[in-house]
Design an enzyme around this catalytic site. Structure first.
Site, PDB file in Angstrom:
ATOM      1  CB  THR A 143      39.407  31.355  37.300  1.00 50.23           C
ATOM      2  OG1 THR A 143      39.752  30.470  36.210  1.00 50.23           O
ATOM      3  CG2 THR A 143      38.119  30.901  37.951  1.00 50.23           C
ATOM      4  N   GLY A 144      40.615  33.558  34.873  1.00 42.24           N
ATOM      5  CA  GLY A 144      41.863  33.975  34.219  1.00 42.24           C
ATOM      6  C   GLY A 144      41.933  35.492  34.126  1.00 42.24           C
ATOM      7  CE1 TYR A 197      37.089  39.690  30.851  1.00 41.44           C
ATOM      8  CE2 TYR A 197      35.031  38.499  31.158  1.00 41.44           C
ATOM      9  CZ  TYR A 197      35.841  39.356  30.411  1.00 41.44           C
ATOM     10  OH  TYR A 197      35.366  39.848  29.212  1.00 41.44           O
ATOM     11  CG  ASP A 237      43.944  22.655  24.473  1.00 40.87           C
ATOM     12  OD1 ASP A 237      44.841  22.929  23.660  1.00 40.87           O
ATOM     13  OD2 ASP A 237      42.816  23.190  24.438  1.00 40.87           O
ATOM     14  CB  VAL A 280      39.594  29.197  27.317  1.00 38.36           C
ATOM     15  CG1 VAL A 280      38.406  30.051  27.714  1.00 38.36           C
ATOM     16  CG2 VAL A 280      39.138  27.827  26.821  1.00 38.36           C
ATOM     17  CG  ASP A 281      37.171  34.263  23.342  1.00 34.31           C
ATOM     18  OD1 ASP A 281      36.879  35.449  23.511  1.00 34.31           O
ATOM     19  OD2 ASP A 281      36.671  33.558  22.445  1.00 34.31           O
TER      20      ASP A 281
HETATM   21  N1  APR Z   1      41.656  24.776  27.728  1.00 35.49           N
HETATM   22  C1  APR Z   1      41.082  24.824  28.957  1.00 35.49           C
HETATM   23  N2  APR Z   1      41.177  25.878  29.778  1.00 35.49           N
HETATM   24  C2  APR Z   1      41.911  26.932  29.340  1.00 35.49           C
HETATM   25  C3  APR Z   1      42.539  26.966  28.069  1.00 35.49           C
HETATM   26  C4  APR Z   1      42.387  25.813  27.257  1.00 35.49           C
HETATM   27  N3  APR Z   1      42.942  25.734  26.040  1.00 35.49           N
HETATM   28  N4  APR Z   1      43.185  28.163  27.942  1.00 35.49           N
HETATM   29  C5  APR Z   1      42.978  28.843  29.088  1.00 35.49           C
HETATM   30  N5  APR Z   1      42.221  28.109  29.933  1.00 35.49           N
HETATM   31  C6  APR Z   1      41.749  28.444  31.278  1.00 35.49           C
HETATM   32  C7  APR Z   1      42.546  29.461  32.049  1.00 35.49           C
HETATM   33  O1  APR Z   1      43.725  28.867  32.592  1.00 35.49           O
HETATM   34  C8  APR Z   1      41.533  29.821  33.119  1.00 35.49           C
HETATM   35  O2  APR Z   1      41.559  28.826  34.129  1.00 35.49           O
HETATM   36  O3  APR Z   1      40.474  29.029  31.158  1.00 35.49           O
HETATM   37  C9  APR Z   1      40.188  29.707  32.389  1.00 35.49           C
HETATM   38  C10 APR Z   1      39.534  31.036  32.050  1.00 35.49           C
HETATM   39  O4  APR Z   1      40.542  31.999  31.770  1.00 35.49           O
HETATM   40  P1  APR Z   1      40.382  33.046  30.540  1.00 35.49           P
HETATM   41  O5  APR Z   1      40.488  32.301  29.267  1.00 35.49           O
HETATM   42  O6  APR Z   1      41.331  34.160  30.791  1.00 35.49           O
HETATM   43  O7  APR Z   1      38.869  33.556  30.659  1.00 35.49           O
HETATM   44  P2  APR Z   1      38.215  34.607  31.665  1.00 35.49           P
HETATM   45  O8  APR Z   1      38.971  34.758  32.934  1.00 35.49           O
HETATM   46  O9  APR Z   1      36.775  34.213  31.720  1.00 35.49           O
HETATM   47  O10 APR Z   1      38.379  35.988  30.882  1.00 35.49           O
HETATM   48  C11 APR Z   1      37.635  36.154  29.687  1.00 35.49           C
HETATM   49  O11 APR Z   1      39.589  36.764  28.489  1.00 35.49           O
HETATM   50  O12 APR Z   1      40.397  35.743  26.635  1.00 35.49           O
HETATM   51  C12 APR Z   1      39.645  36.784  27.059  1.00 35.49           C
HETATM   52  O13 APR Z   1      38.084  37.114  25.273  1.00 35.49           O
HETATM   53  C13 APR Z   1      38.212  36.678  26.602  1.00 35.49           C
HETATM   54  O14 APR Z   1      37.746  38.898  27.273  1.00 35.49           O
HETATM   55  C14 APR Z   1      37.558  37.554  27.616  1.00 35.49           C
HETATM   56  C15 APR Z   1      38.310  37.227  28.894  1.00 35.49           C
END
Ligand code: APR
Length: 170
Positions: A118-119, A121, A10, A33-34
């Protein structure tokens, strides 16, 4: 020379100089992660983010870490996946390049990246991982780069993809 490795963790728990947030252009928080970073950092992070007036896709901005163990947070905005013909690869590469350039100006010695885009987006993991590894390798030998660069994977599946990409020397 900087070291580059992948771990499963994490990202909010990492006691490094800096962690990178996969934000959106508003910089006002979100899920994934945001959401985890804002939740762990506390309300002062959002207060500082409000002063930054957003961030364009591919760009990066820096704040304090507040209640996080990390001293800084670099917020970068990855591209939303639209099939691969809308400049997504270059924008994703720019996230890593610009985050490291910003880290260099703040003399950050250790930094962790999540798997940007990769989440929510929707960027395909294997393609995004290749871009992440290639982009970091292209700049990590430059002056003032962090000495320790970490890809922080949230799942075993993601870690396996990163470890395979790190073993390839392309
Ligand atoms: N620690 C590490 N990695 C994490 C955590 C954490 N606590 N939580 C999530 N992740 C990983 C996800 O599993 C994924 O592999 O971070 C990666 C990016 O996923 P997202 O957080 O969904 O980010 P992204 O795909 O860039 O989308 C960004 O999502 O949360 C919103 O505000 C954000 O609008 C923006 C969008």
């Amino acid at each position: 020379m900087s070291t580059l490795r992948a771990i499963q963790a994490d990202i909010t728990t990492l006691a490094l100089d800096c962690i990178v947030n996969a934000a959106n252009e508003s910089l006002l928080g979100g899920g994934g992660v945001d959401g985890a970073i804002h939740s762990a950092a506390g309300p002062q992070l959002l207060a500082q983010c409000r002063t930054l007036r957003g961030c364009a896709t591919g760009e990066a901005k820096i704040t304090g870490g507040f209640r996080l163990p990390a001293r800084y947070v670099i917020h970068t905005v990855g591209p939303v996946w639209h099939g691969g013909n809308a400049g997504e690869a270059e924008l994703l590469a720019a996230c890593y390049r610009n985050s490291l350039a910003l880290a260099a100006t703040h003399h950050i010695q250790s930094i962790a990246f999540p798997a940007i885009s990769t989440g929510v987006y929707g960027y395909p993991l294997a393609a995004a991982t290749d871009i992440a590894v290639r982009s970091v390798r292209q700049v990590m030998g430059q002056p003032d780069m962090p000495q320790e660069i970490v890809f922080c994977c949230f799942s075993e599946r993601d870690l396996a993809v990163y470890q395979a990409a790190l073993l390839r020397q392309d």
